[in-house]
Design an enzyme around this catalytic site. Structure first.
Site, PDB file in Angstrom:
ATOM      1  N   TYR A  60       0.849  -1.195   0.000  1.00 14.85           N
ATOM      2  CA  TYR A  60       0.000   0.000   0.000  1.00 14.85           C
ATOM      3  C   TYR A  60       0.877   1.234   0.000  1.00 14.85           C
ATOM      4  O   TYR A  60       1.783   1.346   0.821  1.00 14.85           O
ATOM      5  CB  TYR A  60      -0.916   0.016   1.227  1.00 14.85           C
ATOM      6  CG  TYR A  60      -2.361   0.006   0.806  1.00 14.85           C
ATOM      7  CD1 TYR A  60      -2.901   1.103   0.133  1.00 14.85           C
ATOM      8  CD2 TYR A  60      -3.176  -1.102   1.031  1.00 14.85           C
ATOM      9  CE1 TYR A  60      -4.203   1.086  -0.307  1.00 14.85           C
ATOM     10  CE2 TYR A  60      -4.483  -1.120   0.591  1.00 14.85           C
ATOM     11  CZ  TYR A  60      -5.000  -0.025  -0.083  1.00 14.85           C
ATOM     12  OH  TYR A  60      -6.289  -0.050  -0.515  1.00 14.85           O
ATOM     13  N   GLU A  62      -0.415   4.783  -0.604  1.00 12.43           N
ATOM     14  CA  GLU A  62      -1.201   6.008  -0.837  1.00 12.43           C
ATOM     15  C   GLU A  62      -0.304   7.228  -0.683  1.00 12.43           C
ATOM     16  O   GLU A  62       0.486   7.306   0.260  1.00 12.43           O
ATOM     17  CB  GLU A  62      -2.356   6.089   0.160  1.00 12.43           C
ATOM     18  CG  GLU A  62      -3.505   5.185  -0.206  1.00 12.43           C
ATOM     19  CD  GLU A  62      -4.715   5.406   0.693  1.00 12.43           C
ATOM     20  OE1 GLU A  62      -4.632   6.167   1.657  1.00 12.43           O
ATOM     21  OE2 GLU A  62      -5.762   4.797   0.392  1.00 12.43           O
ATOM     22  N   ASP A 206      -6.292  13.653 -24.958  1.00 14.87           N
ATOM     23  CA  ASP A 206      -6.408  12.257 -24.547  1.00 14.87           C
ATOM     24  C   ASP A 206      -5.676  11.440 -25.607  1.00 14.87           C
ATOM     25  O   ASP A 206      -6.215  11.122 -26.663  1.00 14.87           O
ATOM     26  CB  ASP A 206      -7.885  11.845 -24.454  1.00 14.87           C
ATOM     27  CG  ASP A 206      -8.040  10.401 -24.003  1.00 14.87           C
ATOM     28  OD1 ASP A 206      -7.017   9.684 -23.946  1.00 14.87           O
ATOM     29  OD2 ASP A 206      -9.185   9.985 -23.725  1.00 14.87           O
ATOM     30  N   THR A 232      -3.378   5.853 -21.914  1.00 11.51           N
ATOM     31  CA  THR A 232      -3.231   4.483 -21.406  1.00 11.51           C
ATOM     32  C   THR A 232      -1.801   4.035 -21.692  1.00 11.51           C
ATOM     33  O   THR A 232      -1.149   4.543 -22.603  1.00 11.51           O
ATOM     34  CB  THR A 232      -4.179   3.519 -22.136  1.00 11.51           C
ATOM     35  OG1 THR A 232      -3.940   3.647 -23.537  1.00 11.51           O
ATOM     36  CG2 THR A 232      -5.636   3.809 -21.868  1.00 11.51           C
ATOM     37  N   LYS A 235      -1.595   0.377 -24.927  1.00 10.79           N
ATOM     38  CA  LYS A 235      -1.957   0.298 -26.352  1.00 10.79           C
ATOM     39  C   LYS A 235      -0.662   0.272 -27.176  1.00 10.79           C
ATOM     40  O   LYS A 235       0.171  -0.592 -26.908  1.00 10.79           O
ATOM     41  CB  LYS A 235      -2.931   1.420 -26.702  1.00 10.79           C
ATOM     42  CG  LYS A 235      -4.255   1.230 -25.916  1.00 10.79           C
ATOM     43  CD  LYS A 235      -5.317   2.272 -26.163  1.00 10.79           C
ATOM     44  CE  LYS A 235      -6.540   1.983 -25.293  1.00 10.79           C
ATOM     45  NZ  LYS A 235      -7.556   3.038 -25.349  1.00 10.79           N
ATOM     46  N   ARG A 241      -1.296  -2.741 -18.374  1.00  7.93           N
ATOM     47  CA  ARG A 241      -2.604  -2.100 -18.385  1.00  7.93           C
ATOM     48  C   ARG A 241      -2.602  -0.974 -17.358  1.00  7.93           C
ATOM     49  O   ARG A 241      -2.281  -1.208 -16.195  1.00  7.93           O
ATOM     50  CB  ARG A 241      -3.659  -3.149 -18.037  1.00  7.93           C
ATOM     51  CG  ARG A 241      -5.087  -2.765 -18.273  1.00  7.93           C
ATOM     52  CD  ARG A 241      -5.903  -4.006 -18.589  1.00  7.93           C
ATOM     53  NE  ARG A 241      -5.565  -4.463 -19.926  1.00  7.93           N
ATOM     54  CZ  ARG A 241      -6.144  -4.021 -21.036  1.00  7.93           C
ATOM     55  NH1 ARG A 241      -7.121  -3.145 -20.978  1.00  7.93           N
ATOM     56  NH2 ARG A 241      -5.761  -4.456 -22.213  1.00  7.93           N
TER      57      ARG A 241
HETATM   58  C1  LIG Z   1      -8.641   3.343 -24.528  1.00  8.48           C
HETATM   59  C2  LIG Z   1      -9.034   4.736 -24.317  1.00  8.48           C
HETATM   60  C3  LIG Z   1      -9.413   5.209 -23.051  1.00  8.48           C
HETATM   61  C4  LIG Z   1      -9.699   4.303 -21.881  1.00  8.48           C
HETATM   62  O1  LIG Z   1      -8.708   3.498 -21.406  1.00  8.48           O
HETATM   63  P1  LIG Z   1      -9.076   2.316 -20.399  1.00  8.48           P
HETATM   64  O2  LIG Z   1      -7.743   1.896 -19.886  1.00  8.48           O
HETATM   65  O3  LIG Z   1      -9.798   1.278 -21.172  1.00  8.48           O
HETATM   66  O4  LIG Z   1      -9.925   2.890 -19.316  1.00  8.48           O
HETATM   67  C5  LIG Z   1      -9.648   6.565 -22.900  1.00  8.48           C
HETATM   68  N1  LIG Z   1      -9.539   7.407 -23.938  1.00  8.48           N
HETATM   69  C6  LIG Z   1      -9.215   6.989 -25.165  1.00  8.48           C
HETATM   70  C7  LIG Z   1      -9.122   7.979 -26.282  1.00  8.48           C
HETATM   71  C8  LIG Z   1      -8.960   5.646 -25.403  1.00  8.48           C
HETATM   72  O5  LIG Z   1      -8.664   5.244 -26.632  1.00  8.48           O
END
Ligand SMILES: *Cc1c(COP(=O)(O)O)cnc(C)c1O
Length: 421
Positions: A60, A62, A206, A232, A235, A241
């Site tokens: 933990y 935090e 994003d 993320t 990807k 993850r």
């Molecule tokens: C994949 C994605 C997310 C979310 O990611 P998670 O790990 O699945 O919560 C947010 N924004 C965009 C543009 C994405 O492609």
């Protein structure tokens, strides 16, 4: 204590819980044998997997390095400090937060750091490629915020920056979000910065989908322009993850507070360590060449699918993914997705801009090349894959034909083994 206590002891799992162990193995088998064309998926490295299965998971922590709410954090502090400095270095960022559990969590933190419930945010329309967290009515973003949207032009299927500017002048958003889940082209971050400055909005990118291409220096970076960049790590970036946020130094405290205690409790330190390992991998020449090949392969795959009579949205791709309008086949996205699945090809149905079908049906598919490129596939394999997809879509209703395509998929993937023994 045997060395196995520092990492995954699979034989122990098999002995203790054969039911779950069997699923882990059959999923590995599925990943090895079928074709992974889902644009948001990749094969992370054994080194990253080792951190995820490690005893760092027990701790933990935090708070942040040097200011935790729990004792005994001196070891995990080290991985987070290393990870933060690698992130800042790799992306040229002034601040980095490695704690968000996922991309969606990172986005919750962004909203919290820069807006209040009820504020207006301008983001890419969902049917044109935006993400659930960009204002969907079933998501917190659409329930708690007034999210207005911009889209792509009907003629070229590219972001309509004039419309974006007009909307920004009209709705006066607190924050403008760019970045999407199904947009194959590059985004003009300089132009978006100018619009944000004109209306006094926070510029949020994003970058979940394409940040790996930025890390590999294969496409331009939003980091110099944006106030905040969320993404993320699993990807194209090919890490564990999870999520991450970069920001300008002036927003560092707001971002950190929004992540913890604003949105999460303890960070997953095994995942934070995995992010640090992935960031080191991303800084190598091998990764840079990987990122370039991902784009080359995506361009080749889109062109090869066009040769099979399908249409690439916006005429092709400049990134790792392509959106394919498959109306010419007479098969809709949902059925195409199912038929490809039966043939061992994993991809997803996807709405195309101005799609006449419902989101559950769609007129398109989305294909991406991060995973197959990690496997070592190249241009010849992309044309072979396009032919397999076309056959699966057109003939896959026949079980015998789907089965024979599946055998060809197995033969192809066998030449590019993932996680070789
Ligand atoms: C994949 C994605 C997310 C979310 O990611 P998670 O790990 O699945 O919560 C947010 N924004 C965009 C543009 C994405 O492609």
């Amino acid at each position: 204590m045997s060395e196995s206590f520092f990492g995954p002891d699979f034989t122990q799992l098999q002995k203790q819980d054969p039911e779950i162990a069997a699923v882990v193995l059959s999923e590995l088998d599925r990943q090895r044998k079928s074709l992974q064309l889902i644009a948001s998926e990749n094969f992370t490295s054994p080194a990253v997997l080792a951190t995820l299965g490690s005893t760092l998971s027990n701790k933990y922590a935090e708070g942040y390095p040097g200011r935790r709410y729990y004792g005994g954090c001196e070891e995990v502090d080290k991985v987070e400090v290393i990870g933060i400095s690698r992130a800042k270095e790799l992306f040229g960022a002034e601040h980095a937060n490695l704690q968000p559990h996922s991309g969606a969590s990172a986005n919750i933190a962004v909203y919290q750091a820069f807006t209040k419930p009820g504020d207006t945010v301008l983001a890419m329309s969902l049917p044109h490629g935006g993400h659930l967290t960009h204002g969907s009515k079933v998501n917190f973003s659409g329930k708690w915020f007034n999210v207005e949207s911009y889209g792509v032009r009907k003629d070229n299927e590219l972001i309509d920056y004039d419309e974006l500017r007009d909307s920004a002048l009209r709705v006066k958003p607190k924050m403008i979000c760019s970045g999407a889940t199904a947009y194959p082209s590059l985004i003009d971050f300089k132009r978006i910065r100018e619009i944000c400055d004109e209306v006094g909005a926070i510029m949020w990118v994003d970058a979940a989908h394409f940040i790996g291409l930025v890390a590999g220096k294969a496409i331009p970076s939003p980091v110099p322009y944006a106030d905040v960049v969320s993404f993320t790590t699993h990807k194209v970036l090919r890490g564990p993850r999870g999520g991450m946020i970069l920001s300008k130094a002036e927003h560092a405290a707001a971002v950190d507070k929004a992540v913890f205690p604003g949105m999460q409790g303890g960070p997953i330190m095994s995942a934070v360590a995995g992010k640090a390992v992935a960031l080191k991998e991303c800084a190598t020449p091998e990764y840079q060449s990987y990122a370039k090949k991902v784009i080359e392969n995506a361009k080749a795959l889109a062109a090869a699918l066009e040769k099979e009579g399908m249409r690439a949205v916006s005429g092709g791709t400049e990134t790792h993914l392509a959106l394919i309008d498959i109306r010419s086949t007479g098969v809709n996205g949902k059925v195409a997705d199912e038929r490809c699945g039966k043939a061992g090809i994993s991809l997803n149905k996807n709405a195309i801009p101005y799609d006449p079908e419902t989101p559950a049906v769609t007129s398109g598919i989305r294909v991406g090349t991060p995973a197959t490129t990690t496997q070592g596939m190249g241009l010849p394999e992309m044309s072979e894959i396009a032919k397999l997809i076309a056959r699966a879509i057109k003939e896959g209703d026949d079980d015998a034909k789907a089965n024979s395509i599946r055998q060809e998929v197995y033969a192809l993937t066998a030449k590019f083994p993932v996680y070789p023994r």
